[in-house]
Every structure is written in structure tokens, then in C-alpha cells.
Design a protein around this motif. Structure first.
Motif, PDB file in Angstrom:
ATOM      1  N   GLN A   1      -5.513   9.814  -8.933  1.00  0.00           N
ATOM      2  CA  GLN A   1      -6.042   8.962  -8.204  1.00  0.00           C
ATOM      3  C   GLN A   1      -6.242   7.294  -9.504  1.00  0.00           C
ATOM      4  N   TRP A   2      -6.505   7.343 -10.328  1.00  0.00           N
ATOM      5  CA  TRP A   2      -6.456   6.796 -11.351  1.00  0.00           C
ATOM      6  C   TRP A   2      -5.030   6.156 -11.591  1.00  0.00           C
ATOM      7  N   SER A   3      -3.809   6.674 -12.089  1.00  0.00           N
ATOM      8  CA  SER A   3      -2.920   6.842 -11.720  1.00  0.00           C
ATOM      9  C   SER A   3      -2.092   6.290 -10.780  1.00  0.00           C
ATOM     10  N   ARG A   4      -1.983   7.360  -9.662  1.00  0.00           N
ATOM     11  CA  ARG A   4      -1.652   6.419  -8.283  1.00  0.00           C
ATOM     12  C   ARG A   4      -2.181   5.335  -8.066  1.00  0.00           C
ATOM     13  N   ASP A   5      -3.439   4.233  -8.209  1.00  0.00           N
ATOM     14  CA  ASP A   5      -3.435   3.050  -8.211  1.00  0.00           C
ATOM     15  C   ASP A   5      -3.058   2.750  -8.875  1.00  0.00           C
ATOM     16  N   ASP A   6      -3.015   2.490 -10.172  1.00  0.00           N
ATOM     17  CA  ASP A   6      -2.155   2.503 -10.962  1.00  0.00           C
ATOM     18  C   ASP A   6      -0.636   1.685 -10.998  1.00  0.00           C
TER      19      ASP A   6
ATOM     20  N   ARG B   1       3.044  -1.794  -8.208  1.00  0.00           N
ATOM     21  CA  ARG B   1       4.627  -1.954  -7.491  1.00  0.00           C
ATOM     22  C   ARG B   1       3.935  -3.083  -6.434  1.00  0.00           C
ATOM     23  N   ARG B   2       2.764  -3.208  -5.621  1.00  0.00           N
ATOM     24  CA  ARG B   2       2.073  -4.627  -5.705  1.00  0.00           C
ATOM     25  C   ARG B   2       2.715  -5.724  -6.016  1.00  0.00           C
ATOM     26  N   GLY B   3       2.233  -5.761  -7.551  1.00  0.00           N
ATOM     27  CA  GLY B   3       2.751  -7.259  -8.205  1.00  0.00           C
ATOM     28  C   GLY B   3       4.432  -7.516  -8.809  1.00  0.00           C
ATOM     29  N   ASP B   4       4.825  -6.250  -8.390  1.00  0.00           N
ATOM     30  CA  ASP B   4       6.653  -6.910  -8.554  1.00  0.00           C
ATOM     31  C   ASP B   4       7.165  -6.815  -7.487  1.00  0.00           C
ATOM     32  N   ARG B   5       5.849  -6.406  -5.936  1.00  0.00           N
ATOM     33  CA  ARG B   5       6.829  -7.002  -4.917  1.00  0.00           C
ATOM     34  C   ARG B   5       6.377  -8.424  -4.165  1.00  0.00           C
TER      35      ARG B   5
END
Length: 190
Positions: A144-149, A154-158
Motif C-alpha cells: 500500500q505504501w508503494s502504491r500510495d507513493d 502521478r498526482r504531482g506530475d499531473r
């Protein structure tokens, strides 16, 4: 959303209920009650099921809870509870007397290990095999930690794509201003 739910789903409270009730149950007369009374046995099963569920839900559950620890805190909490659970198993193994001796000592079983050997074996199982679910939860937290990172990245890239990297440009401008200031100061001193 009730106040009671907010309290019992807090990770530290859920961990305390989970590990504290284990110690309270096996080292008080509650264990005797669960041996002699059907209601006591049913209560034991329901209680440990619910307390385990609350603890795991506070760490890896997908249902929303009022407060969830950050991932490092989840792993530290899990490791602390794992250590207390292992210590519980060792404490059972180190018992000099038989727990609920009038029950287990009077079974009259003529085959297999003695009741004290059974108790020692049970403590060993709690100590060793009982850590397998903990390992599964730890792996789940790590995934979950890996997926959250990945989601955060991705959110930062968008966001950077939408704003034309405005934050990066501002940061680079700030660094350039600092470098220019340092160069002027070095020229004055030199």
C-alpha cells in the motif's frame, strides 16, 4: 462516525485493545470463564475476532477511518504489537504452573504430550506461527505504501503538466537568485 467508533478505530487504541485483551484474557479468570461457560467461550471468540479486525483495519483497511497513521507509523505500530505478541507466547511457555489446572489437568488424557507440554507448545505456536499473519499485514502495508507513493508522484506530475511546471520554475528562480547573491557577495569580499 460515532464517537465510540472514532475512539476504537484509532490505531493506538485498536492496538491496545488487541494486545491488552490478549494478556488480560489469558492471565485472569476470563480464561477459566471461557472454559466453563459456553457464553464465555462465545464471548472470547467474538472479542478476539473484533479486536483483531479493528487492529488490522486501522493499519491496512480500505474503509475510511477518522485517523490513520502514516505508513512508517503503521509499520512501527505493527512491529511493536508483534513484539508484545511474541513476548506473550514466551510468557505462556515460561509458566511454571498449568493454566486452569483443574480443567486441563483433570482431562485424563493418556496419549500425547502432558498438559504442561501442551501449554509450552501452545506458547511456542503463539510466539512463532502467530507471527505469520503479522508478516502478511506488514507486506500489505509495504505494498500500500508503494502504491500510495506512485499515486502521489502521478498526482504531482499531473499538477506540473497543468501548471507548466510553475513550482519548478519558481524553485529554479529562487536558486538562481541565491546563486547570484552569493556571487555578488563573493565579488565584494574578493
Amino acid at each position: 462516525h460515532s464517537p465510540f467508533s472514532r475512539v476504537v478505530t484509532h490505531p493506538f487504541v485498536a492496538a491496545g485493545i488487541f494486545i491488552g485483551s490478549l494478556w488480560a484474557f489469558y492471565f485472569t479468570d476470563l480464561v477459566r470463564w471461557s472454559m466453563y461457560e459456553h457464553l464465555g467461550h462465545e464471548w472470547m471468540v467474538i472479542h478476539f475476532l473484533i479486536s483483531g479486525y479493528l487492529f488490522v483495519m486501522s493499519l491496512v483497511g480500505i474503509d475510511p477511518v477518522p485517523y490513520r497513521l502514516p505508513y512508517p507509523g503503521r509499520l512501527i505500530t505493527l512491529i511493536a504489537v508483534m513484539a508484545m505478541h511474541a513476548f506473550f507466547g514466551i510468557a505462556i511457555m515460561m509458566q511454571e504452573g498449568l493454566m486452569v489446572a483443574e480443567w486441563f489437568g483433570s482431562m485424563g488424557r493418556t496419549w500425547g504430550p502432558t498438559p504442561m507440554e501442551d501449554q509450552y507448545l501452545g506458547g511456542g505456536i503463539a510466539w512463532s506461527i502467530g507471527e505469520i499473519p503479522t508478516l502478511i499485514v506488514a507486506i500489505t502495508v509495504a505494498i500500500q505504501w508503494s502504491r500510495d507513493d506512485t499515486k502521489v508522484q502521478r498526482r504531482g506530475d499531473r499538477h506540473a503538466d497543468r501548471t507548466g511546471d510553475a513550482e519548478l520554475e519558481e524553485y529554479n528562480a529562487q536558486l538562481a537568485a541565491l546563486a547570484e547573491r552569493d556571487a555578488r557577495q563573493a565579488a565584494r569580499e574578493g
